[in-house]
Design a protein around this motif. Sequence first.
Motif, PDB file in Angstrom:
ATOM      1  N   MET A  47       0.828  -1.208   0.000  1.00 32.17           N
ATOM      2  CA  MET A  47       0.000   0.000   0.000  1.00 32.17           C
ATOM      3  C   MET A  47       0.857   1.251   0.000  1.00 32.17           C
ATOM      4  SD  MET A  47      -3.098  -1.218  -0.057  1.00 32.17           S
ATOM      5  CE  MET A  47      -4.217   0.038   0.535  1.00 32.17           C
ATOM      6  N   LEU A  48       1.931   1.242   0.757  1.00 31.85           N
ATOM      7  CA  LEU A  48       2.824   2.402   0.789  1.00 31.85           C
ATOM      8  C   LEU A  48       3.539   2.579  -0.545  1.00 31.85           C
ATOM      9  CD1 LEU A  48       4.378   1.971   4.357  1.00 31.85           C
ATOM     10  CD2 LEU A  48       2.525   3.482   3.656  1.00 31.85           C
ATOM     11  N   ALA A  49       3.938   1.472  -1.155  1.00 33.30           N
ATOM     12  CA  ALA A  49       4.582   1.558  -2.471  1.00 33.30           C
ATOM     13  C   ALA A  49       3.612   2.109  -3.504  1.00 33.30           C
ATOM     14  CB  ALA A  49       5.095   0.184  -2.894  1.00 33.30           C
ATOM     15  N   ILE A  50       2.357   1.692  -3.449  1.00 27.10           N
ATOM     16  CA  ILE A  50       1.338   2.211  -4.371  1.00 27.10           C
ATOM     17  C   ILE A  50       1.144   3.703  -4.156  1.00 27.10           C
ATOM     18  CG2 ILE A  50      -1.135   2.125  -4.902  1.00 27.10           C
ATOM     19  CD1 ILE A  50      -1.010  -0.893  -4.276  1.00 27.10           C
ATOM     20  N   ALA A  51       1.065   4.119  -2.900  1.00 36.05           N
ATOM     21  CA  ALA A  51       0.809   5.528  -2.595  1.00 36.05           C
ATOM     22  C   ALA A  51       1.950   6.429  -3.031  1.00 36.05           C
ATOM     23  CB  ALA A  51       0.557   5.684  -1.097  1.00 36.05           C
ATOM     24  N   HIS A  52       3.183   5.957  -2.974  1.00 37.08           N
ATOM     25  CA  HIS A  52       4.332   6.811  -3.228  1.00 37.08           C
ATOM     26  C   HIS A  52       4.854   6.715  -4.659  1.00 37.08           C
ATOM     27  CE1 HIS A  52       5.081   8.207   0.915  1.00 37.08           C
ATOM     28  NE2 HIS A  52       4.577   7.025   1.279  1.00 37.08           N
ATOM     29  N   ASN A  53       4.318   5.818  -5.475  1.00 37.16           N
ATOM     30  CA  ASN A  53       4.841   5.659  -6.837  1.00 37.16           C
ATOM     31  C   ASN A  53       3.830   5.972  -7.927  1.00 37.16           C
ATOM     32  OD1 ASN A  53       7.732   4.353  -6.746  1.00 37.16           O
ATOM     33  ND2 ASN A  53       6.562   3.316  -5.149  1.00 37.16           N
ATOM     34  N   LEU A  54       2.570   5.634  -7.740  1.00 37.84           N
ATOM     35  CA  LEU A  54       1.580   5.877  -8.784  1.00 37.84           C
ATOM     36  C   LEU A  54       1.162   7.348  -8.793  1.00 37.84           C
ATOM     37  CD1 LEU A  54      -0.648   2.677  -8.532  1.00 37.84           C
ATOM     38  CD2 LEU A  54       1.411   3.081  -9.881  1.00 37.84           C
ATOM     39  N   HIS A  55       0.755   7.819  -9.981  1.00 40.97           N
ATOM     40  CA  HIS A  55       0.421   9.227 -10.163  1.00 40.97           C
ATOM     41  C   HIS A  55      -1.072   9.472 -10.298  1.00 40.97           C
ATOM     42  CE1 HIS A  55       4.620   9.805 -10.441  1.00 40.97           C
ATOM     43  NE2 HIS A  55       4.775   9.428 -11.700  1.00 40.97           N
ATOM     44  N   SER A  56      -1.788   8.571 -10.929  1.00 44.57           N
ATOM     45  CA  SER A  56      -3.192   8.836 -11.272  1.00 44.57           C
ATOM     46  C   SER A  56      -4.087   7.656 -10.928  1.00 44.57           C
ATOM     47  CB  SER A  56      -3.307   9.159 -12.762  1.00 44.57           C
ATOM     48  OG  SER A  56      -2.752   8.115 -13.549  1.00 44.57           O
ATOM     49  N   LEU A  57      -3.902   7.070  -9.767  1.00 42.96           N
ATOM     50  CA  LEU A  57      -4.705   5.920  -9.359  1.00 42.96           C
ATOM     51  C   LEU A  57      -6.140   6.363  -9.097  1.00 42.96           C
ATOM     52  CD1 LEU A  57      -4.617   2.884  -8.630  1.00 42.96           C
ATOM     53  CD2 LEU A  57      -4.242   3.581  -6.259  1.00 42.96           C
ATOM     54  N   ALA A  58      -7.098   5.663  -9.718  1.00 44.95           N
ATOM     55  CA  ALA A  58      -8.516   5.971  -9.524  1.00 44.95           C
ATOM     56  C   ALA A  58      -9.275   4.823  -8.885  1.00 44.95           C
ATOM     57  CB  ALA A  58      -9.165   6.326 -10.865  1.00 44.95           C
ATOM     58  N   ALA A  59      -8.741   3.594  -8.934  1.00 41.33           N
ATOM     59  CA  ALA A  59      -9.447   2.446  -8.360  1.00 41.33           C
ATOM     60  C   ALA A  59      -8.430   1.425  -7.870  1.00 41.33           C
ATOM     61  CB  ALA A  59     -10.382   1.816  -9.384  1.00 41.33           C
ATOM     62  N   LEU A  60      -8.644   0.928  -6.675  1.00 39.38           N
ATOM     63  CA  LEU A  60      -7.757  -0.070  -6.069  1.00 39.38           C
ATOM     64  C   LEU A  60      -8.614  -1.075  -5.307  1.00 39.38           C
ATOM     65  CD1 LEU A  60      -4.941  -1.137  -5.162  1.00 39.38           C
ATOM     66  CD2 LEU A  60      -5.106   0.445  -3.221  1.00 39.38           C
ATOM     67  N   SER A  61      -8.307  -2.351  -5.505  1.00 37.84           N
ATOM     68  CA  SER A  61      -9.015  -3.410  -4.785  1.00 37.84           C
ATOM     69  C   SER A  61      -8.009  -4.276  -4.041  1.00 37.84           C
ATOM     70  CB  SER A  61      -9.837  -4.273  -5.742  1.00 37.84           C
ATOM     71  OG  SER A  61     -10.469  -5.328  -5.028  1.00 37.84           O
ATOM     72  N   VAL A  62      -8.162  -4.328  -2.705  1.00 33.83           N
ATOM     73  CA  VAL A  62      -7.355  -5.216  -1.865  1.00 33.83           C
ATOM     74  C   VAL A  62      -8.289  -6.079  -1.022  1.00 33.83           C
ATOM     75  CG1 VAL A  62      -5.268  -3.807  -1.793  1.00 33.83           C
ATOM     76  CG2 VAL A  62      -7.139  -3.316  -0.203  1.00 33.83           C
ATOM     77  N   ALA A  63      -9.425  -6.433  -1.577  1.00 31.81           N
ATOM     78  CA  ALA A  63     -10.403  -7.242  -0.852  1.00 31.81           C
ATOM     79  C   ALA A  63      -9.801  -8.592  -0.470  1.00 31.81           C
ATOM     80  CB  ALA A  63     -11.648  -7.448  -1.712  1.00 31.81           C
ATOM     81  N   TYR A  64     -10.165  -9.062   0.728  1.00 35.13           N
ATOM     82  CA  TYR A  64      -9.712 -10.346   1.264  1.00 35.13           C
ATOM     83  C   TYR A  64      -8.212 -10.397   1.535  1.00 35.13           C
ATOM     84  CZ  TYR A  64     -14.332 -11.963  -0.198  1.00 35.13           C
ATOM     85  OH  TYR A  64     -15.686 -12.112  -0.360  1.00 35.13           O
ATOM     86  N   CYS A  65      -7.550  -9.252   1.589  1.00 34.65           N
ATOM     87  CA  CYS A  65      -6.120  -9.199   1.908  1.00 34.65           C
ATOM     88  C   CYS A  65      -5.980  -8.968   3.413  1.00 34.65           C
ATOM     89  CB  CYS A  65      -5.420  -8.093   1.123  1.00 34.65           C
ATOM     90  SG  CYS A  65      -5.437  -8.360  -0.662  1.00 34.65           S
ATOM     91  N   ALA A  66      -5.680 -10.031   4.149  1.00 31.44           N
ATOM     92  CA  ALA A  66      -5.686  -9.951   5.609  1.00 31.44           C
ATOM     93  C   ALA A  66      -4.539  -9.115   6.152  1.00 31.44           C
ATOM     94  CB  ALA A  66      -5.623 -11.359   6.196  1.00 31.44           C
TER      95      ALA A  66
END
Length: 408
Positions: free
Chosen positions: A322-341
């Motif tokens: 999640m931190l890598a996604i937040a600090h590297n992507l520029h234009s994220l509009a949809a993210l699914s981490v369902a069932y990720c404990a």
Amino acid sequence: MEASKTASASHVLFLQRPACSRVPPEILLEIFALVAPSQASLRACILTCRQWNLVGTPVLWRRPQFHRLSSVEHFASTLVSFTSGAGVSHYAKLVETVSFSTLPEVDRNNPQLATLLDTIVNCMVVPTKPTLGLPAKPSGRNLLLPPAIKRSRSLSRNNASCSGGVTSCDVDDPLAARPLSATDLQLADGDAATIAAAVATGVGPAAEQDGEAASERQALATAVYTSSLRQLDLRFCKGVRNYSLQRLAPRLASINVLNLAGGLRTDITIAKLSQHMTDLRRVSLAWTSNLTDFGVSELVQRCKGIEALDLTYCMQIEDTSMLAIAHNLHSLAALSVAYCAGVTDIGVREVATRFPGIQIINVAKCLRVTDRMRKHLAQGNVVYACDSFDPFSIYRNRLQPRAKKAMY
């Protein structure tokens, strides 16, 4: 008067044409787009007249549908038959999507599917100029360089017997294991000193052939491939192994929508693909049990333009992803981490803070995400749970980010 007569004559000629050929092309495109899900009906339409054929053929080839493995074989053989040595065929340039997700499970798990995918992709790609310059062809002076010598495994690192001659070391050129005579050499400068030096180093025409082979290998390795392929759907296609995907990675550089859900993909495979697919916009790695934080980090560091990312049921990912996604992507509009404990409030908060205009953060069944965090997402008009019967899809219409509004 003459102009009006010409206009009336052309109008009469237009009315004399068959009704099917008088439909405007833009209307035909709308009709064919509605008929496209039934490719048998669309094929019947394009056989009506020449105009319908010209308008409907690109629609038919844009996204071919496969319902059994034999149809994939027929499609691949058709592309091969139309492909000539000069380049890609006209029909191959029309294909934008290759999807095997509609095949039955027994065909999706068939190893022959990897060979067919390789054939289809190779018929579509066009190699362009290498990104790096090729080394110059070895000249007579370059032939005097000694061959690369590799230390034998049987010798210790401190063994100095390699310097005494080539008989105790492994060499790249098998012909270099014996000293060559002056008659074996074909050097342009040909004087006695040059020949003597060449004989001493054991270099002959085979070195020039090795240089040409190395140049050819470098050209293939550094070539950039372009094609019309934009979407690749390999959902639950276990017949396409990880090694096959890694080998095809350089030829898939033009893809911007990739679906590898449920295919037992590894971190190394994802890293290899992301190294070449830098233009990815929508990615699905759902139900990939082998995926860890390392694979997600490699993906988002190289593909910074991802707009939709599906990591549903990737049980090994945690807040590091999640931190890598937040600090590297520029234009994220949809993210699914369902069932990720392993995902907690910390990772969700970081993503929501970095992307105030995000539309979807699917945290359904994430046991370590609290109701308080879900309430915060709801207050920001962020969808935090998608219906299980309508799972998160990377094929939705383009997501338009809302106006940025700070949530925290």
